[in-house]
Design an enzyme around this catalytic site. Structure first.
Site, PDB file in Angstrom:
ATOM      1  N   HIS A   5       5.723  -3.352  -3.649  1.00 32.97           N
ATOM      2  CA  HIS A   5       6.797  -2.341  -3.655  1.00 32.97           C
ATOM      3  C   HIS A   5       6.280  -0.919  -3.469  1.00 32.97           C
ATOM      4  CE1 HIS A   5       5.878  -1.749  -7.941  1.00 32.97           C
ATOM      5  NE2 HIS A   5       6.558  -0.632  -7.857  1.00 32.97           N
ATOM      6  N   HIS A  33      -1.349  -2.484  -5.124  1.00 33.02           N
ATOM      7  CA  HIS A  33      -0.862  -1.111  -4.909  1.00 33.02           C
ATOM      8  C   HIS A  33      -1.993  -0.131  -4.561  1.00 33.02           C
ATOM      9  CE1 HIS A  33       2.569  -2.988  -6.564  1.00 33.02           C
ATOM     10  NE2 HIS A  33       2.421  -2.664  -7.813  1.00 33.02           N
ATOM     11  N   ASP A  71      -3.221  -6.679 -11.374  1.00 35.51           N
ATOM     12  CA  ASP A  71      -1.840  -6.190 -11.390  1.00 35.51           C
ATOM     13  C   ASP A  71      -1.641  -4.979 -10.476  1.00 35.51           C
ATOM     14  OD1 ASP A  71       0.840  -6.216 -12.400  1.00 35.51           O
ATOM     15  OD2 ASP A  71       0.345  -4.508 -13.684  1.00 35.51           O
TER      16      ASP A  71
HETATM   17  C1  BG6 Z   1       4.161  -3.599 -10.876  1.00 39.54           C
HETATM   18  C2  BG6 Z   1       3.247  -4.019 -11.982  1.00 39.54           C
HETATM   19  O1  BG6 Z   1       3.753  -4.157  -9.652  1.00 39.54           O
HETATM   20  O2  BG6 Z   1       4.146  -2.186 -10.762  1.00 39.54           O
HETATM   21  C3  BG6 Z   1       3.630  -3.363 -13.293  1.00 39.54           C
HETATM   22  O3  BG6 Z   1       3.298  -5.430 -12.132  1.00 39.54           O
HETATM   23  C4  BG6 Z   1       3.711  -1.867 -13.131  1.00 39.54           C
HETATM   24  O4  BG6 Z   1       2.713  -3.692 -14.332  1.00 39.54           O
HETATM   25  C5  BG6 Z   1       4.581  -1.508 -11.928  1.00 39.54           C
HETATM   26  O5  BG6 Z   1       4.265  -1.321 -14.319  1.00 39.54           O
HETATM   27  C6  BG6 Z   1       4.505  -0.027 -11.651  1.00 39.54           C
HETATM   28  O6  BG6 Z   1       5.448   0.285 -10.658  1.00 39.54           O
HETATM   29  P1  BG6 Z   1       6.038   1.750 -10.552  1.00 39.54           P
HETATM   30  O7  BG6 Z   1       6.858   1.716  -9.319  1.00 39.54           O
HETATM   31  O8  BG6 Z   1       6.821   1.974 -11.807  1.00 39.54           O
HETATM   32  O9  BG6 Z   1       4.853   2.664 -10.476  1.00 39.54           O
END
Ligand code: BG6
Length: 527
Positions: free
Chosen positions: A186, A248, A243
């Protein structure tokens, strides 16, 4: 990437439709797309799962989710009515092939209703062990056959290690073409992450200095204030490296380090990113200690409230060795980046929720100014603020006002909210719309996930074979373990306080200075 409203009728089948992801993210995203007139005029959402829910009770539950999690706040009655009349729930046990027959029947009925053939998006908001029964159940009903209309979306975690990721790929590839598979990360849907490409390749100014000659090192941070919430079942087996870093953070690194694409085609961009992953210098087992640090939070203060240590969170083993903080140094072995370190770090229960990329430039090659002029001078720094603040900040030197020559760093700042005064779509809005449009630029190709697993595998193996002896090793509300500071200090560098926080502190200190000056005391304006 998402643009105009797509025309074709579309059905979203959400496996795990009664779960958290649908509730918090997917339905609020679809509702926002609907409000913006970006969903196809004819669409249907079919949630499925074991829950015993009527269409009405499902819609009520989803509405609570939208009220709570949409950045637009509570729903508008009339719009929600219009949107939710397209939402349905089908109770199903996915271990039973009749479940897929029932889904196929619903889809056929919808095609009949629209006198056409709808795009079918199968969204797997379920744990990876469900991928196999779902993919083969869909194939059993020939729902995978229409290669251009049937798409399957899978959520992370995409595997647990290189081997399990390959296994998942084989399962999906048995029934779907790669062009039908959308692996979600995402972060790639975030506006500010997409903006890295726009900024780098839409401007002539920066690309000529975007290399080892001018850049000293790069820091990329994803910091979170939150702990693990109710996700111990997943997190205990994942940890921070899997994770956040495997997906990311490595994806952001790819966008910062990739070569200029020839076109904006999805395979072109993805190829350039995979080239970066393949150029990352492998870390051998005996080099893990010099290149990676792990941590786990103990008790501490978050926003003034005492929070429990990780090991006391619900569902966490009392002697858990899962890391909630990880920092890694990577090198990208190519002409552009040879020997420029990329420091990546992430952690739960850090002092703020902040993600940013910080490019640290080298000092000027020769200082003509006298030493006294340089007391406050700093090398240039460019920050791409990803969240919560969205923008770009550039630090450069100017002459401090006064009779003598003295340099002082200042910030030039661009904030999305000020420049555009328009709402940025949430990551899931962008990504869902791209699936409808059949654009896979922002999704992970199988070779990308495989290469990303290969990059972190030696660290995973080493950490698994040697138990940490110092956990918990950082307080909730701190910037991570001391070992992370020592780790970067060995290279003669230090972690940058995320710039948004730094700016807030600088503004506060400017104010104090000005007040002091107004009161007749002469103080220097601090950096
Ligand atoms: C997710 C992780 O992919 O991204 C989570 O599994 C994390 O642990 C989250 O909290 C963070 O996403 P964002 O968009 O809030 O930075």
């Amino acid at each position: 990437m998402a643009g105009d409203k797509p025309g074709s009728a579309t059905v979203f089948v959400i496996f795990g439709g009664g779960g958290d992801l649908a509730w918090r993210k997917l339905i609020p995203a679809l509702y926002n797309l609907f409000l913006d007139g970006r969903l196809p005029a004819r669409f249907k959402v079919l949630g499925t799962g074991r829950n015993q829910l009527s269409d009405e009770s499902y819609r009520r539950r989803l509405r609570e989710g939208v009220d709570q999690f949409s950045d637009r706040g509570e729903v508008d009655e009339k719009s929600w009515e219009d949107f939710s009349s397209n939402v349905f729930f089908l109770e199903s046990d996915l271990g039973d092939s009749r479940a897929f027959a029932a889904i196929a029947k619903e889809l056929a009925a919808y095609d009949e209703q629209i006198s056409g053939r709808a795009i079918r998006i199968f969204y797997l908001a379920v744990p990876p062990d469900m991928f196999k029964p779902i993919a083969s159940g869909l194939a059993g009903e020939k729902l995978n056959r229409d290669r251009s209309q049937a798409r399957i979306v899978v959520e992370k975690p995409f595997g647990h290690d290189p081997e399990s990721a390959r296994r998942l790929d084989r399962i999906l590839a048995e029934h779907f073409l790669e062009s039908q598979i959308y692996r979600i990360d995402h972060y790639l849907g975030k506006e500010t992450v997409q903006n890295i490409i726009a900024f780098r390749f839409g401007n002539a100014l920066f690309e000529p200095i975007w290399n080892r000659r001018y850049i000293d090192h790069v820091q990329i941070t994803v910091a979170e204030e939150d702990g693990i919430g109710h996700r111990s079942g997943y997190y205990e087996h994942a940890g921070a490296l899997r994770d956040i870093i495997q997906n990311h953070l490595l994806q952001i690194l790819c966008l910062v380090a990739m070569e200029a694409p020839v076109s904006f085609g999805s395979d072109e961009i993805r190829q350039k990113k995979v080239d970066v992953l393949r150029a990352i210098r492998p870390i051998t087992a005996d080099q893990v200690g010099q290149n990676a640090v792990r941590g786990q939070y103990g008790s501490g203060l978050i926003r003034g409230e005492r929070v429990p240590p990780y090991r006391s969170e619900a569902g966490v083993a009392p002697a858990s060795t899962t890391e909630t903080f990880a920092a890694v140094r990577f090198f990208v072995d190519n002409w552009r980046w040879q020997d420029v370190p990329f420091y990546l770090r992430t952690g739960k229960r850090l002092p703020a929720r902040i993600s940013e990329v910080c490019i640290h430039f080298r000092p000027v090659p020769h200082q003509a100014f006298p030493g006294a002029a340089l007391a406050d001078s700093r090398p240039n720094r460019l920050v791409m603020a990803i969240q919560p603040e969205e923008g770009i900040l550039l630090r450069f030197e100017v002459k401090h006002p006064g009779p003598s020559m003295a340099l002082a760093p200042v910030m030039m700042q661009f904030y999305y909210r000020e420049a555009f005064r328009t709402r940025s779509p949430e990551a899931y809005e962008t990504l869902l719309l791209d699936v409808v449009r059949g654009d896979s630029t922002l999704f992970m190709r199988s070779d990308q996930t495989e290469a990303a697993w290969a990059v972190i595998a030696p660290i995973l193996d080493k950490w698994q074979s040697v138990n940490p002896t110092d956990f918990p090793n950082y307080h909730a509300g701190s910037w991570g373990p001391e070992s992370a500071d020592i780790f970067i200090a060995r290279d003669g560098r230090s972690w940058t306080l995320p710039t948004f926080l730094q700016c807030r502190e600088d503004l506060a200190s400017c104010r104090v200075d000005r007040e002091a000056e107004d009161g007749g005391q002469k103080t220097e304006n601090r950096k």
